[in-house]
Design an enzyme around this catalytic site. Structure first.
Site, PDB file in Angstrom:
ATOM      1  N   ARG A  45     -40.437 -16.455  40.668  1.00 22.75           N
ATOM      2  CA  ARG A  45     -39.642 -17.560  40.508  1.00 22.75           C
ATOM      3  C   ARG A  45     -39.808 -18.851  41.396  1.00 22.75           C
ATOM      4  O   ARG A  45     -39.989 -19.920  41.106  1.00 22.75           O
ATOM      5  CB  ARG A  45     -38.151 -17.023  40.737  1.00 22.75           C
ATOM      6  CG  ARG A  45     -37.008 -18.041  40.595  1.00 22.75           C
ATOM      7  CD  ARG A  45     -35.609 -17.782  40.337  1.00 22.75           C
ATOM      8  NE  ARG A  45     -35.105 -18.784  39.629  1.00 22.75           N
ATOM      9  CZ  ARG A  45     -33.710 -19.382  40.241  1.00 22.75           C
ATOM     10  NH1 ARG A  45     -33.481 -19.073  41.469  1.00 22.75           N
ATOM     11  NH2 ARG A  45     -33.163 -20.206  39.751  1.00 22.75           N
ATOM     12  N   HIS A  49     -40.730 -22.478  40.586  1.00 18.28           N
ATOM     13  CA  HIS A  49     -39.868 -23.450  41.255  1.00 18.28           C
ATOM     14  C   HIS A  49     -40.501 -24.729  41.897  1.00 18.28           C
ATOM     15  O   HIS A  49     -40.140 -25.900  41.850  1.00 18.28           O
ATOM     16  CB  HIS A  49     -38.640 -22.972  42.001  1.00 18.28           C
ATOM     17  CG  HIS A  49     -37.444 -22.513  41.196  1.00 18.28           C
ATOM     18  ND1 HIS A  49     -36.023 -22.895  41.696  1.00 18.28           N
ATOM     19  CD2 HIS A  49     -37.317 -22.353  39.826  1.00 18.28           C
ATOM     20  CE1 HIS A  49     -35.249 -22.508  40.628  1.00 18.28           C
ATOM     21  NE2 HIS A  49     -36.050 -21.961  39.606  1.00 18.28           N
ATOM     22  N   TRP A 188     -27.743  -4.350  36.925  1.00 17.62           N
ATOM     23  CA  TRP A 188     -28.720  -3.852  37.761  1.00 17.62           C
ATOM     24  C   TRP A 188     -29.729  -2.830  36.934  1.00 17.62           C
ATOM     25  O   TRP A 188     -30.879  -3.050  36.896  1.00 17.62           O
ATOM     26  CB  TRP A 188     -28.319  -2.763  38.747  1.00 17.62           C
ATOM     27  CG  TRP A 188     -27.784  -3.594  39.810  1.00 17.62           C
ATOM     28  CD1 TRP A 188     -26.246  -4.018  39.848  1.00 17.62           C
ATOM     29  CD2 TRP A 188     -27.975  -4.147  40.818  1.00 17.62           C
ATOM     30  NE1 TRP A 188     -25.865  -4.815  41.155  1.00 17.62           N
ATOM     31  CE2 TRP A 188     -27.191  -5.096  41.685  1.00 17.62           C
ATOM     32  CE3 TRP A 188     -29.284  -4.052  41.496  1.00 17.62           C
ATOM     33  CZ2 TRP A 188     -27.271  -5.573  42.954  1.00 17.62           C
ATOM     34  CZ3 TRP A 188     -29.691  -4.888  42.694  1.00 17.62           C
ATOM     35  CH2 TRP A 188     -28.792  -5.645  43.399  1.00 17.62           C
TER      36      TRP A 188
HETATM   37  C1  HEM Z   1     -34.802 -22.951  30.799  1.00 18.88           C
HETATM   38  C2  HEM Z   1     -35.547 -22.656  32.029  1.00 18.88           C
HETATM   39  C3  HEM Z   1     -35.009 -21.849  33.053  1.00 18.88           C
HETATM   40  C4  HEM Z   1     -33.775 -21.655  33.369  1.00 18.88           C
HETATM   41  C5  HEM Z   1     -32.674 -22.329  32.923  1.00 18.88           C
HETATM   42  C6  HEM Z   1     -33.812 -20.512  34.270  1.00 18.88           C
HETATM   43  C7  HEM Z   1     -32.596 -19.995  35.015  1.00 18.88           C
HETATM   44  C8  HEM Z   1     -32.830 -18.934  35.795  1.00 18.88           C
HETATM   45  C9  HEM Z   1     -31.508 -18.521  36.659  1.00 18.88           C
HETATM   46  C10 HEM Z   1     -30.416 -18.908  36.460  1.00 18.88           C
HETATM   47  C11 HEM Z   1     -31.949 -17.249  37.195  1.00 18.88           C
HETATM   48  C12 HEM Z   1     -31.200 -16.446  38.038  1.00 18.88           C
HETATM   49  C13 HEM Z   1     -31.333 -16.922  39.663  1.00 18.88           C
HETATM   50  C14 HEM Z   1     -30.616 -15.900  40.641  1.00 18.88           C
HETATM   51  O1  HEM Z   1     -29.361 -15.876  40.188  1.00 18.88           O
HETATM   52  O2  HEM Z   1     -30.979 -15.272  41.567  1.00 18.88           O
HETATM   53  C15 HEM Z   1     -33.574 -16.956  37.095  1.00 18.88           C
HETATM   54  C16 HEM Z   1     -34.143 -15.972  37.618  1.00 18.88           C
HETATM   55  C17 HEM Z   1     -35.340 -15.974  37.256  1.00 18.88           C
HETATM   56  N1  HEM Z   1     -36.241 -16.689  36.645  1.00 18.88           N
HETATM   57 FE1  HEM Z   1     -35.672 -18.335  35.627  1.00 18.88          FE
HETATM   58  N2  HEM Z   1     -35.230 -19.770  34.598  1.00 18.88           N
HETATM   59  C18 HEM Z   1     -35.871 -20.647  33.614  1.00 18.88           C
HETATM   60  C19 HEM Z   1     -37.388 -20.533  33.405  1.00 18.88           C
HETATM   61  C20 HEM Z   1     -38.131 -19.668  34.268  1.00 18.88           C
HETATM   62  C21 HEM Z   1     -39.589 -19.735  34.229  1.00 18.88           C
HETATM   63  C22 HEM Z   1     -40.689 -20.795  33.305  1.00 18.88           C
HETATM   64  C23 HEM Z   1     -40.070 -18.668  34.987  1.00 18.88           C
HETATM   65  C24 HEM Z   1     -41.351 -18.092  35.354  1.00 18.88           C
HETATM   66  C25 HEM Z   1     -42.409 -18.462  34.597  1.00 18.88           C
HETATM   67  C26 HEM Z   1     -38.867 -17.799  35.356  1.00 18.88           C
HETATM   68  C27 HEM Z   1     -38.867 -17.153  36.305  1.00 18.88           C
HETATM   69  C28 HEM Z   1     -37.675 -16.299  36.630  1.00 18.88           C
HETATM   70  C29 HEM Z   1     -37.725 -15.010  37.673  1.00 18.88           C
HETATM   71  C30 HEM Z   1     -39.084 -13.895  37.990  1.00 18.88           C
HETATM   72  C31 HEM Z   1     -36.395 -14.738  37.896  1.00 18.88           C
HETATM   73  C32 HEM Z   1     -35.824 -13.516  38.543  1.00 18.88           C
HETATM   74  C33 HEM Z   1     -35.641 -13.818  39.962  1.00 18.88           C
HETATM   75  C34 HEM Z   1     -35.188 -12.622  40.951  1.00 18.88           C
HETATM   76  O3  HEM Z   1     -34.926 -11.533  40.464  1.00 18.88           O
HETATM   77  O4  HEM Z   1     -34.847 -13.000  42.073  1.00 18.88           O
HETATM   78  N3  HEM Z   1     -37.850 -18.742  34.923  1.00 18.88           N
HETATM   79  N4  HEM Z   1     -33.807 -17.980  36.006  1.00 18.88           N
END
Ligand code: HEM
Ligand SMILES: NC(=O)CCn1cnc2ccccc21
Length: 290
Positions: A45, A49, A188
């Protein structure tokens, strides 16, 4: 103009493989983080970002300057929870002071993906630390409460196609949402630290119910305890996206191939690597054990 990549002088594949190995070994050591999910998803993530702030209109933001290291960017509410990944990487940065922050943040995502059995991700060094004044302002990262059209428009800023957008979002097979970070709560049970096409399989197979969560935000929940963000769900509401969801749910190899290409494009957006040689493809720890 694009930022010209300038690789850390005298550093080659072996040097970057050492950084890869240090990150990969630390991932194995610190496996208890976040209910035994580990730091892998958080590092992926972070790599997204630091790259997702890119704006092709003025070539601002993006992974080149490593400006996430400044509070101005790290304190963006959209980056809540990524402090864990940043803390994880501090000792790595100390052990390898020659690597730029932009290279470290992106290499960490590549390492995490490969160590979580994802595809091999070709990676090129050459990002150069920029100043705090070059850090992008907050608000460039996407809003999870929106729909498929919003997602298409958002990624249009990077020049991504529908197919690339769907492939990229497949990374939501990793980790979970945390109410205290984003206002969404993931289960989880369904959180994983293995890279697969199950995000697409779940999207198509589960009965999704739109419910308000404890933070008052709407999210989709299934009776198996899975969840999807409104933006995730938008991929099956929108016909043009849906056909790629179906393609990847059926064919994990196609997903791996398309994810690899879109992820490299994301991490390299705004940077001219033409002066550099071939990209590096790192060995996983398992491949080096033998
Ligand atoms: C429309 C685009 C996206 C939105 C709105 C979005 C939104 C989110 C949100 C709200 C979370 C939860 C964060 C938390 O509460 O800890 C998340 C987690 C995550 N996102 Fe996205 N995301 C997007 C695109 C992506 C992309 C492009 C990637 C990677 C190529 C990605 C990889 C991840 C990963 C790996 C997590 C898990 C992080 C964790 O478990 O700590 N996301 N995302
Ligand atoms: N498999 C699950 O129910 C959680 C998968 N999932 C759906 N959207 C997500 C966003 C971020 C992390 C995991 C996510």
């Amino acid at each position: 103009a694009l930022h010209l990549a300038q690789a850390e002088d005298g550093k080659g594949l072996d040097d970057f493989q050492k950084v890869y190995n240090a990150i990969a070994e630390k991932l194995r050591d610190e496996d208890e983080f976040d209910g035994y999910i580990g730091y892998g998803p958080n590092l992926v993530r972070l790599s997204w970002h630091v790259s997702g702030t890119f704006d092709k209109n003025d070539n601002s933001g993006g992974s080149f300057g490593g400006t996430y290291r400044f509070k101005k960017e790290a304190d963006d509410p959209a980056n809540k929870g990524l402090q864990n990944a940043a803390r994880f990487l501090e000792p790595i940065a100390k052990k390898f002071p020659w690597i730029s922050h932009g290279d470290l943040y992106t290499l960490a995502g590549v390492t995490a993906l490969q160590e979580m059995q994802g595809p091999k991700i070709p990676w090129r060094p050459g990002r150069v630390d920029a100043d705090e004044k070059d850090a992008p302002e907050n608000g460039r990262l996407p809003d999870a409460s929106k729909d498929g059209n919003y997602v298409r428009h958002y990624f249009g800023r990077f020049g991504f196609s529908d197919q690339e957008i769907v492939a990229l979002l497949g990374a939501h097979c990793l980790g979970k949402t945390h109410l205290e970070n984003s206002g969404y709560e993931g289960p989880w049970g369904a959180a994983t630290n293995t890279f697969t096409n199950e995000f697409f399989v779940n999207l198509l197979n589960e009965n999704w119910k739109l419910e308000k969560n404890d933070a008052g935000n709407e999210q989709y929940n299934s009776n198996k305890g899975y969840m999807m963000l409104p933006t995730d769900y938008g991929l099956i509401q929108d016909g043009k996206f849906k056909k790629y969801v179906e393609k990847y749910a059926k064919d994990q190899d196609a997903f791996f191939e398309d994810f690899k290409s879109a992820y490299v494009k994301l991490l390299e957006n705004g940077i001219d690597f033409s002066k550099l040689g071939k990209a590096y493809v790192f060995k996983t720890l398992d491949e080096q054990d033998s």
